[in-house]
Design a protein around this motif. Structure first.
Motif, PDB file in Angstrom:
ATOM      1  N   LEU A 128       0.861  -1.180   0.000  1.00 39.41           N
ATOM      2  CA  LEU A 128       0.000   0.000   0.000  1.00 39.41           C
ATOM      3  C   LEU A 128       0.893   1.223   0.000  1.00 39.41           C
ATOM      4  O   LEU A 128       1.779   1.337   0.850  1.00 39.41           O
ATOM      5  CB  LEU A 128      -0.873   0.029   1.253  1.00 39.41           C
ATOM      6  N   ARG A 129       0.675   2.093  -0.953  1.00 38.19           N
ATOM      7  CA  ARG A 129       1.494   3.304  -1.056  1.00 38.19           C
ATOM      8  C   ARG A 129       0.625   4.389  -1.686  1.00 38.19           C
ATOM      9  O   ARG A 129       0.010   4.168  -2.736  1.00 38.19           O
ATOM     10  CB  ARG A 129       2.705   3.013  -1.945  1.00 38.19           C
ATOM     11  N   GLU A 130       0.538   5.541  -1.051  1.00 40.73           N
ATOM     12  CA  GLU A 130      -0.272   6.645  -1.572  1.00 40.73           C
ATOM     13  C   GLU A 130       0.457   7.962  -1.339  1.00 40.73           C
ATOM     14  O   GLU A 130       1.243   8.080  -0.396  1.00 40.73           O
ATOM     15  CB  GLU A 130      -1.626   6.715  -0.849  1.00 40.73           C
ATOM     16  N   ARG A 131       0.154   8.940  -2.178  1.00 39.81           N
ATOM     17  CA  ARG A 131       0.687  10.293  -1.985  1.00 39.81           C
ATOM     18  C   ARG A 131      -0.456  11.263  -1.788  1.00 39.81           C
ATOM     19  O   ARG A 131      -1.522  11.090  -2.385  1.00 39.81           O
ATOM     20  CB  ARG A 131       1.439  10.743  -3.239  1.00 39.81           C
ATOM     21  N   GLY A 132      -0.238  12.294  -1.001  1.00 39.47           N
ATOM     22  CA  GLY A 132      -1.264  13.322  -0.865  1.00 39.47           C
ATOM     23  C   GLY A 132      -1.056  14.105   0.411  1.00 39.47           C
ATOM     24  O   GLY A 132      -0.054  13.930   1.114  1.00 39.47           O
ATOM     25  N   ALA A 133      -2.033  14.966   0.709  1.00 36.73           N
ATOM     26  CA  ALA A 133      -1.916  15.834   1.883  1.00 36.73           C
ATOM     27  C   ALA A 133      -2.112  15.032   3.162  1.00 36.73           C
ATOM     28  O   ALA A 133      -2.911  14.092   3.208  1.00 36.73           O
ATOM     29  CB  ALA A 133      -2.947  16.947   1.787  1.00 36.73           C
ATOM     30  N   LEU A 134      -1.372  15.436   4.191  1.00 37.60           N
ATOM     31  CA  LEU A 134      -1.407  14.732   5.478  1.00 37.60           C
ATOM     32  C   LEU A 134      -1.746  15.734   6.566  1.00 37.60           C
ATOM     33  O   LEU A 134      -1.260  16.867   6.556  1.00 37.60           O
ATOM     34  CB  LEU A 134      -0.031  14.128   5.767  1.00 37.60           C
ATOM     35  N   LEU A 135      -2.583  15.307   7.500  1.00 31.57           N
ATOM     36  CA  LEU A 135      -2.938  16.158   8.628  1.00 31.57           C
ATOM     37  C   LEU A 135      -2.587  15.422   9.915  1.00 31.57           C
ATOM     38  O   LEU A 135      -2.958  14.248  10.077  1.00 31.57           O
ATOM     39  CB  LEU A 135      -4.449  16.445   8.565  1.00 31.57           C
ATOM     40  N   VAL A 136      -1.854  16.107  10.808  1.00 29.17           N
ATOM     41  CA  VAL A 136      -1.560  15.508  12.120  1.00 29.17           C
ATOM     42  C   VAL A 136      -2.709  15.889  13.050  1.00 29.17           C
ATOM     43  O   VAL A 136      -3.112  17.053  13.100  1.00 29.17           O
ATOM     44  CB  VAL A 136      -0.221  16.028  12.687  1.00 29.17           C
ATOM     45  N   THR A 137      -3.267  14.893  13.756  1.00 33.27           N
ATOM     46  CA  THR A 137      -4.395  15.151  14.652  1.00 33.27           C
ATOM     47  C   THR A 137      -3.962  14.850  16.082  1.00 33.27           C
ATOM     48  O   THR A 137      -2.853  14.368  16.305  1.00 33.27           O
ATOM     49  CB  THR A 137      -5.578  14.225  14.297  1.00 33.27           C
ATOM     50  N   HIS A 138      -4.866  15.089  17.032  1.00 37.23           N
ATOM     51  CA  HIS A 138      -4.471  14.798  18.415  1.00 37.23           C
ATOM     52  C   HIS A 138      -4.563  13.300  18.721  1.00 37.23           C
ATOM     53  O   HIS A 138      -4.250  12.887  19.818  1.00 37.23           O
ATOM     54  CB  HIS A 138      -5.251  15.660  19.415  1.00 37.23           C
ATOM     55  N   TRP A 139      -5.006  12.485  17.756  1.00 42.15           N
ATOM     56  CA  TRP A 139      -4.977  11.031  17.976  1.00 42.15           C
ATOM     57  C   TRP A 139      -4.036  10.315  17.003  1.00 42.15           C
ATOM     58  O   TRP A 139      -3.835   9.120  17.093  1.00 42.15           O
ATOM     59  CB  TRP A 139      -6.385  10.428  17.888  1.00 42.15           C
ATOM     60  N   GLY A 140      -3.470  11.043  16.035  1.00 41.49           N
ATOM     61  CA  GLY A 140      -2.565  10.389  15.088  1.00 41.49           C
ATOM     62  C   GLY A 140      -2.523  11.114  13.762  1.00 41.49           C
ATOM     63  O   GLY A 140      -2.190  12.291  13.698  1.00 41.49           O
TER      64      GLY A 140
END
Ligand SMILES: Cc1cc2nc3c(=O)[nH]c(=O)nc-3n(C[C@H](O)[C@H](O)[C@H](O)COP(=O)(O)OP(=O)(O)OC[C@H]3O[C@@H](n4cnc5c(N)ncnc54)[C@H](O)[C@@H]3O)c2cc1C
Length: 314
Positions: A128-140
Motif C-alpha cells: 500500500l502506497r499513496e501520496r497526498g496531503a497529510l494532517l496531524v491530529t491529536h490522535w494520530g
C-alpha cells in the motif's frame, strides 16, 4: 443539480445541502411516474414458480413483480444483505473503509494541527502506497493520503486488526541524494546555525524540529558539527519515518462499508444476478466502495442507472 468541485477533485452540491440531492432524485422519480410505497420495508423476497418474484412487506402486504432491484445499502447490519443471501447470493464480509490512524508516538501528537501538502505514506509488506496531503491530529494521522490508504487497504488493514507499521516520506519529490546535497550545502553556507531552526521547505518548522530530534540530533547542534552518521540518520528520518499504527477512528461521520454482494455473481454490464435471473443490484449493497468526495454516491447512481436501463429493456 448544480455541482461544485473542490481543489482535490471532490464534488459536492453547490448548495452544500444533501436535501438538494434528495429533491433532485424525488423530482426525477415523480417525472418518471414512479409509485413510492413508503414505510413498508421488504421483509422477504421469493422467486415465484412461474417467473418473477413475490415480495412480503412489513405491513403484511404481498407484491408480485417481474423484476427486482435490490439497493438496500451497505451491509453494516447483517440483516441488510439477507434478502440477497436468501436468493442465493454470497456476501463478502463487511469491513469499514475511510478511517484515520491512531498513533501514540508522543512527538507526533505534539504536532496536532500541522498539515503537509504532499507526503508519501506506505504500509510495508502490504503493498500500500499513496501520496497526498497529510494532517496531524491529536490522535494520530488523517488527511486525504490516510483516507486513500484506508480505502485501498480496507480489507488488508482489517486483517491486521488495525495494528501495522506506517512509513512516511516527508519529501517525496526529492531522492536521498538530493536531500544529502541540500544538507551538505547548508553545512557550507550556514555552519553556525542550529539545525533544528533551519527547516527544509516545504516542511513546517515545528515538524522539522521534531524530525531532527527524532533522528537523534540534539537541539543545540549546529550545521558545522553535523557528523556523517547524524546526516545519514536525518535523511532516513525525512524519507522513512516509521510509526506504529495502533487503531483507527472514523473520518468525521463518514462511514463506508467495503464488502457486500460478491461482484463475480453479478453481470456488471446489466447489474443482473448471474444466480437468480430477474434480480438486479445497485449501490453499496455490492462489494464496491470508493473514496470520500462523492465516489460512493457516484457508484450507487451509476449502478442504479445501468440496472434500471437493463430492467426496462428486458
Ligand atoms: C454519515 C455518512 C456520510 C457519507 N458521506 C459520503 C460522502 O461524502 N461521499 C460519498 O460518496 N459517500 C458517502 N457516504 C456513503 C454513501 O452515503 C453511500 O455509499 C450511498 O448512500 C449508498 O447508496 P445506496 O442507495 O446503495 O444505499 P443507501 O443510501 O444506504 O440507501 C439504502 C436504502 O434502502 C433502505 N432499505 C434497506 N433495507 C430495506 C428493506 N428491506 N426494505 C426497504 N428498504 C430498505 C434503507 O432504509 C435506505 O433508505 C456516507 C455515508 C454515511 C453514513
Amino acid at each position: 443539480m448544480k455541482l461544485k468541485t473542490e481543489k482535490d477533485g471532490r464534488m459536492f452540491p453547490f448548495s452544500d445541502a444533501s436535501q438538494t440531492i434528495i429533491d433532485c432524485l424525488l423530482s426525477a422519480a415523480t417525472a418518471a411516474n414512479a409509485r413510492l410505497l413508503l414505510n413498508r420495508g421488504v421483509e422477504r423476497a421469493a422467486q415465484r414458480a412461474d417467473d418473477g418474484f413475490e415480495l412480503t412487506l412489513s405491513n403484511g402486504d404481498k407484491l408480485a413483480c417481474d423484476r427486482v432491484l435490490l439497493a438496500t445499502g451497505g451491509c453494516r447490519a447483517a440483516a441488510t444483505g439477507q434478502i440477497a443471501v436468501s436468493l442465493g447470493h454470497t456476501l463478502e464480509p463487511p469491513v469499514p473503509s475511510l478511517f484515520t490512524f491512531h498513533i501514540e508516538t508522543p512527538w507526533l501528537r505534539e504536532l496536532a494541527g500541522i498539515s503537509v501538502e504532499v507526503v508519501e505514506a506506505s504500509v510495508p509488506g502490504a503493498r500500500l502506497r499513496e501520496r497526498g496531503a497529510l494532517l496531524v491530529t491529536h490522535w494520530g494521522l488523517s488527511g486525504p493520503v490516510v483516507l486513500r490508504l484506508s480505502a485501498w487497504g480496507a480489507r488488508v488493514l482489517h486483517g491486521l486488526n488495525y495494528r501495522f507499521p506506517l512509513q512516511l516520506n516527508w519529501l517525496p519529490h526529492l531522492d536521498a541524494e538530493a536531500i544529502s546535497g541540500e544538507l551538505h550545502s547548508r553545512r557550507q553556507t550556514q555552519p553556525a546555525r542550529f539545525i533544528g531552526n533551519a527547516p527544509m521547505a516545504p516542511l513546517p518548522a515545528r515538524l522539522w524540529e521534531q524530525l531532527v530530534l527524532a533522528a537523534g540530533i540534539p537541539r543545540d547542534t549546529r550545521w558545522a558539527t553535523l557528523t556523517r552518521a547524524a546526516r545519514h540518520s536525518l535523511i532516513q528520518q525525512l524519507i522513512r519515518t516509521e510509526f506504529e499504527v495502533t487503531g483507527k477512528s472514523l473520518n468525521k461521520d463518514e462511514f463506508v462499508t467495503c464488502g457486500g454482494v460478491r461482484l463475480g455473481e453479478v453481470n456488471l454490464k446489466t447489474m443482473e444476478s448471474r444466480i437468480c435471473p430477474g434480480l438486479y443490484f445497485a449501490g453499496e449493497l455490492l462489494d464496491i466502495d470508493g473514496l470520500t468526495g462523492g465516489f460512493n454516491f457516484q457508484a450507487a447512481w451509476t449502478t442504479g442507472w445501468i440496472a434500471g436501463k437493463a430492467m426496462a429493456a428486458r
